[in-house]
Design an enzyme around this catalytic site. Structure first.
Site: not given
Ligand code: ATP
Ligand code: MG
Length: 481
Positions: A84, A86, A162
């Site tokens: 995924d 971002d 985070d």
């Molecule tokens: P995955 O997609 O593998 O579950 P991810 O880290 O990419 O992990 P996402 O939910 O896609 O998780 O979030 C993308 C990014 O947004 C995170 O890597 C982080 O930098 C930021 N992020 C997401 N949720 C939070 C939060 N609750 N607080 C602060 N930053 C966040």
């Molecule tokens: Mg992600």
């Protein structure tokens, strides 16, 4: 692997520190910026999805800064294929929206743009500042962030993420990785560390506790000590989180292909109570061997889900959720049947009760709770029905899921083995043989639900010939044990 290019941009840190005020906890989160060139790290365009690259390139061609951030960079750095993507940019949501016809602005808490390519969504977020840095942010008295729409610089964006390993930017302009938060060191040390003051960051958003547990389990990383301490302090706040948000986390925990590891981590960190409270209460009151049996049932379902994900087969959350709540449903339904209730009505009532308790913790959209109820309703029918009625059950659109459910139950309940095998066999033989097989007798697990002859659905009084299985109802922990 990663060559250190320290000291490149002290002025950027100083500028951001002065913006935030030197006493700000957020300012302390900034480390010396580190930029690692394209040929000195393993994140290449090849690892990044086609659609994500389209978005990044178009933003860049239109004069915006565009970076891949978060899980995509982190996963690629540790050698996993990111799933995924971002994107973070200095373009406003409206500017992004204007560049992509296939996009829409979503969210209130965070305004984001979704660029939609068929089933794939690329999430594009505008660089944001810390919540306390200006208008557009909102913090509740508990310290929770309610709204977070203050746009800012990339440095400010980094420190409001985070974990340090989630705060790395892959810049499409030159393929470099930019690190303002010490994330590269933490990737190398394989550790999850909250950016800034861990307690403040956990209190702002207690869901970060679950994120740490889930992501550390997925990547096999450890959690840094002060981050872990803050998580333990704040985890009880998870109970106050919006059920819909917790449901999103449940999906990520159990649908990402590492459900078993996630479940273990959730239990190790004592978080199951916030996700499936009835299940946790049950574990608390079961004796060791009954708890182990329940755990094997759930584990079988989790492993099965992970296997399907790794084989690229479709999965539905209804299936796993049905397992999580099944012990409640089964126990309550059996108790009602003992009292003379009809099987269908007993399951219906037990299902409603279990679901209404569950949705206080995590919401369950109707598109999942409907199929869950159907899977549950089909269990006694699969166990009881024989003869040609069995054939019509196979026509039911929920047959496949209900049959899979029965098979997994049979892996830990030897008394169901023969029934599960019968169903397996009858599906593999010809129509003619099916008629013959279903006409013949077959093992029926009457001990579980009883085989109530038509017309005998009145209240039974006193004893019953049906035996309740000791594993589910008789194995409760004795108060003195
Ligand atoms: P995955 O997609 O593998 O579950 P991810 O880290 O990419 O992990 P996402 O939910 O896609 O998780 O979030 C993308 C990014 O947004 C995170 O890597 C982080 O930098 C930021 N992020 C997401 N949720 C939070 C939060 N609750 N607080 C602060 N930053 C966040
Ligand atoms: Mg992600």
């Amino acid at each position: 692997m990663l060559k250190r290019l320290g000291g490149m941009s002290r002025s950027a840190i100083d500028k951001t520190r002065s913006l935030l005020g030197s006493s700000s906890a957020s300012a302390q989160a900034l480390r010396e910026v580190r930029v690692v060139g394209a040929d000195e790290h393993p994140v290449t365009r090849k690892l990044i999805g086609r659609n994500a690259l389209k978005v990044l390139d178009r933003l860049n061609e239109n004069g915006h800064r565009a970076c891949l951030v978060g899980g995509g960079v982190r996963d690629a750095l540790v050698g996993l294929k990111p799933k995924d993507f971002d994107v973070a940019t200095d373009a406003s949501p409206e500017q992004v929206r204007a560049l992509f016809r296939n996009s829409r602005i979503i969210g209130r808490r965070f305004r984001l743009v979704h660029v939609v390519y068929g089933r794939e969504i690329i999430e594009v977020a505008t660089f944001r500042a810390a919540h306390d840095a200006g208008e557009g942010g909102e913090v509740a008295s508990s310290g929770r962030i309610v709204r977070d729409n203050v746009y800012g610089t990339i440095e400010e964006d980094a420190i409001r993420r985070d974990f340090s390993v989630n705060g790395l930017y892959w810049d499409v302009a030159d393929g470099s990785i930019v690190d303002y938060v010490g994330g590269l060191d933490d990737v190398e040390a394989r550790v999850f560390r909250l950016i800034g003051d861990p307690l403040v960051r956990c209190e702002e958003d207690p869901v970060r506790v679950l994120r740490a547990v889930r992501l550390a389990a997925k990547l096999n990383f450890s959690i840094e000590a002060s981050t872990l301490g803050a998580m333990q302090e704040v985890s009880s706040e998870l109970g106050k989180t919006a059920p819909a948000r917790l449901f999103d986390e449940v999906l990520k925990l159990f649908q990402g292909g590492y459900a078993e590891a996630s479940f273990d981590a959730v239990r190790d960190h004592d978080l199951l109570q916030h996700l499936f409270p009835a299940l946790q209460k049950r574990f608390d009151r079961l004796d060791e061997s009954s708890a182990a049996q329940l755990e094997s049932l759930l584990r079988a379902a989790l492993v099965n889900t992970d296997r399907r994900v790794s084989e690229g087969k479709p999965i539905t959350p209804a299936y796993l959720l049905a397992f999580m709540l099944w012990p409640e449903v089964e126990e309550a339904a059996l108790a009602a049947i003992e009292q003379g209730e009809q099987v269908h009505d007993a399951i219906h009532a037990a299902a409603e009760e279990a679901l209404s308790e569950q949705v206080r913790a995590t919401s369950i959209p109707k598109r999942f709770s409907g199929p869950m109820k159907e899977i549950w309703q089909m269990q006694p029918r699969l166990e009881r029905n024989h003869g040609t009625r069995a054939l019509s059950l196979m026509e039911d659109r929920r047959f496949r899921a209900a049959y899979d459910f029965l098979c997994l139950r049979a892996t830990i309940d030897p008394e169901l083995e023969a029934v599960a095998e019968w169903w397996t066999e009858v599906q593999t033989i010809s129509d003619h043989e099916q008629q013959q097989t279903t006409a013949a007798n077959r093992p029926v697990a009457t001990h579980v639900w009883g085989e109530l002859p038509t017309g005998a659905r009145k209240k039974r009084r006193g004893g019953t010939r049906r035996r309740r299985r000791p594993s589910k109802s008789g194995g409760e922990k004795h108060p003195s044990s």
